[in-house]
Design a protein around this motif. Sequence first.
Motif, PDB file in Angstrom:
ATOM      1  N   ASN A 154     -12.893  14.332   8.587  1.00 19.91           N
ATOM      2  CA  ASN A 154     -13.709  13.116   8.707  1.00 19.91           C
ATOM      3  C   ASN A 154     -13.914  12.400   7.369  1.00 19.91           C
ATOM      4  N   GLU A 155     -13.150  12.759   6.360  1.00 14.20           N
ATOM      5  CA  GLU A 155     -13.287  12.113   5.054  1.00 14.20           C
ATOM      6  C   GLU A 155     -12.709  10.695   5.099  1.00 14.20           C
ATOM      7  N   VAL A 156     -13.438   9.750   4.532  1.00 14.65           N
ATOM      8  CA  VAL A 156     -12.977   8.364   4.443  1.00 14.65           C
ATOM      9  C   VAL A 156     -12.895   7.962   2.974  1.00 14.65           C
ATOM     10  N   PHE A 157     -12.115   6.927   2.703  1.00 15.78           N
ATOM     11  CA  PHE A 157     -11.884   6.504   1.324  1.00 15.78           C
ATOM     12  C   PHE A 157     -12.145   5.016   1.165  1.00 15.78           C
ATOM     13  N   PRO A 158     -12.702   4.603   0.030  1.00 14.56           N
ATOM     14  CA  PRO A 158     -12.806   3.168  -0.260  1.00 14.56           C
ATOM     15  C   PRO A 158     -11.399   2.616  -0.498  1.00 14.56           C
ATOM     16  N   VAL A 159     -11.259   1.303  -0.318  1.00 17.50           N
ATOM     17  CA  VAL A 159      -9.953   0.659  -0.429  1.00 17.50           C
ATOM     18  C   VAL A 159      -9.918  -0.275  -1.633  1.00 17.50           C
ATOM     19  N   VAL A 160      -8.803  -0.238  -2.362  1.00 21.26           N
ATOM     20  CA  VAL A 160      -8.531  -1.175  -3.457  1.00 21.26           C
ATOM     21  C   VAL A 160      -7.265  -1.935  -3.077  1.00 21.26           C
ATOM     22  N   LEU A 175      -5.567   5.787  -9.010  1.00 21.01           N
ATOM     23  CA  LEU A 175      -6.698   5.535  -8.122  1.00 21.01           C
ATOM     24  C   LEU A 175      -6.605   6.372  -6.849  1.00 21.01           C
ATOM     25  N   ALA A 176      -5.412   6.481  -6.283  1.00 20.22           N
ATOM     26  CA  ALA A 176      -5.244   7.300  -5.080  1.00 20.22           C
ATOM     27  C   ALA A 176      -5.576   8.764  -5.372  1.00 20.22           C
ATOM     28  N   ALA A 177      -5.150   9.255  -6.514  1.00 19.48           N
ATOM     29  CA  ALA A 177      -5.457  10.638  -6.894  1.00 19.48           C
ATOM     30  C   ALA A 177      -6.954  10.841  -7.114  1.00 19.48           C
ATOM     31  N   SER A 178      -7.675   9.753  -7.373  1.00 17.52           N
ATOM     32  CA  SER A 178      -9.130   9.820  -7.573  1.00 17.52           C
ATOM     33  C   SER A 178      -9.911   9.576  -6.283  1.00 17.52           C
ATOM     34  N   GLY A 179      -9.210   9.362  -5.163  1.00 16.85           N
ATOM     35  CA  GLY A 179      -9.899   9.211  -3.890  1.00 16.85           C
ATOM     36  C   GLY A 179     -10.015   7.797  -3.354  1.00 16.85           C
ATOM     37  N   TYR A 180      -9.147   6.908  -3.782  1.00 12.89           N
ATOM     38  CA  TYR A 180      -9.123   5.536  -3.256  1.00 12.89           C
ATOM     39  C   TYR A 180      -7.840   5.328  -2.467  1.00 12.89           C
ATOM     40  N   LEU A 181      -7.922   4.638  -1.347  1.00 13.18           N
ATOM     41  CA  LEU A 181      -6.735   4.193  -0.636  1.00 13.18           C
ATOM     42  C   LEU A 181      -6.335   2.873  -1.284  1.00 13.18           C
ATOM     43  N   VAL A 182      -5.103   2.753  -1.736  1.00  9.01           N
ATOM     44  CA  VAL A 182      -4.687   1.586  -2.509  1.00  9.01           C
ATOM     45  C   VAL A 182      -3.548   0.856  -1.796  1.00  9.01           C
ATOM     46  N   VAL A 183      -3.720  -0.456  -1.611  1.00  9.50           N
ATOM     47  CA  VAL A 183      -2.679  -1.315  -1.070  1.00  9.50           C
ATOM     48  C   VAL A 183      -2.233  -2.243  -2.190  1.00  9.50           C
ATOM     49  N   GLU A 184      -0.955  -2.224  -2.499  1.00  7.89           N
ATOM     50  CA  GLU A 184      -0.388  -3.082  -3.553  1.00  7.89           C
ATOM     51  C   GLU A 184       0.694  -3.906  -2.879  1.00  7.89           C
ATOM     52  N   TYR A 185       0.511  -5.245  -2.848  1.00  5.75           N
ATOM     53  CA  TYR A 185       1.486  -6.061  -2.117  1.00  5.75           C
ATOM     54  C   TYR A 185       1.974  -7.244  -2.942  1.00  5.75           C
ATOM     55  N   GLU A 186       3.152  -7.728  -2.530  1.00  7.83           N
ATOM     56  CA  GLU A 186       3.758  -8.892  -3.165  1.00  7.83           C
ATOM     57  C   GLU A 186       3.457 -10.103  -2.284  1.00  7.83           C
ATOM     58  N   THR A 187       2.882 -11.119  -2.888  1.00  9.53           N
ATOM     59  CA  THR A 187       2.529 -12.320  -2.145  1.00  9.53           C
ATOM     60  C   THR A 187       3.789 -13.088  -1.745  1.00  9.53           C
ATOM     61  N   ARG A 188       3.612 -14.044  -0.853  1.00  8.68           N
ATOM     62  CA  ARG A 188       4.751 -14.815  -0.342  1.00  8.68           C
ATOM     63  C   ARG A 188       5.540 -15.451  -1.482  1.00  8.68           C
ATOM     64  N   GLY A 189       6.848 -15.395  -1.331  1.00 10.72           N
ATOM     65  CA  GLY A 189       7.737 -15.993  -2.321  1.00 10.72           C
ATOM     66  C   GLY A 189       8.148 -15.058  -3.440  1.00 10.72           C
ATOM     67  N   TRP A 190       7.511 -13.913  -3.549  1.00 11.09           N
ATOM     68  CA  TRP A 190       7.877 -12.937  -4.576  1.00 11.09           C
ATOM     69  C   TRP A 190       8.690 -11.843  -3.923  1.00 11.09           C
ATOM     70  N   ILE A 194      -2.011   6.721  -0.441  1.00 15.76           N
ATOM     71  CA  ILE A 194      -3.051   7.334   0.373  1.00 15.76           C
ATOM     72  C   ILE A 194      -3.393   8.718  -0.157  1.00 15.76           C
ATOM     73  N   PRO A 195      -4.675   8.949  -0.480  1.00 17.00           N
ATOM     74  CA  PRO A 195      -5.072  10.309  -0.851  1.00 17.00           C
ATOM     75  C   PRO A 195      -5.122  11.180   0.401  1.00 17.00           C
ATOM     76  N   LYS A 196      -4.720  12.427   0.281  1.00 14.84           N
ATOM     77  CA  LYS A 196      -4.792  13.341   1.424  1.00 14.84           C
ATOM     78  C   LYS A 196      -6.220  13.859   1.532  1.00 14.84           C
ATOM     79  N   PRO A 197      -6.853  13.636   2.682  1.00 14.24           N
ATOM     80  CA  PRO A 197      -8.255  14.048   2.826  1.00 14.24           C
ATOM     81  C   PRO A 197      -8.412  15.565   2.766  1.00 14.24           C
ATOM     82  N   GLU A 220       0.125  10.359  -0.956  1.00 14.77           N
ATOM     83  CA  GLU A 220       1.361   9.939  -0.309  1.00 14.77           C
ATOM     84  C   GLU A 220       1.541   8.448  -0.571  1.00 14.77           C
ATOM     85  N   LYS A 221       2.796   8.028  -0.692  1.00 18.52           N
ATOM     86  CA  LYS A 221       3.096   6.600  -0.837  1.00 18.52           C
ATOM     87  C   LYS A 221       3.939   6.180   0.361  1.00 18.52           C
ATOM     88  N   HIS A 222       3.565   5.059   0.963  1.00 17.63           N
ATOM     89  CA  HIS A 222       4.303   4.506   2.091  1.00 17.63           C
ATOM     90  C   HIS A 222       4.632   3.049   1.798  1.00 17.63           C
TER      91      HIS A 222
END
Length: 81
Positions: free
Chosen positions: A32-38, A58-73, A25-28, A5-7
């Motif tokens: 009780n499944e947890v995922f490493p974060v990138v 990466l999410a499809a491989s089991g990682y929770l991924v946060v991709e963000y734009e830094t300030r000013g972008w 976010i990968p669907k568990p 899922e993408k949010h």
Amino acid sequence: NYPTEKHHVTITSWDGTLLSADVHIPKPKSANEVFPVVIFANSWACPEFEYIVESIKLAASGYLVVEYETRGWSPSGGMIE
């Protein structure tokens, strides 16, 4: 592989600046499944779109991924410092 899922979220920085982010976010497979974060922060090359493909893979491989734009972008607030 995991279905994902993408949010789109807004992160509030320490000084109140609003930062734009996408969370993949990968669907568990169990309750009780947890995922490493990138975490990807944009570079000067291609903000907002730079890590879309990698995030999905990466999410499809089991990682929770946060991709963000830094300030000013766009679309994050603030100024580049």
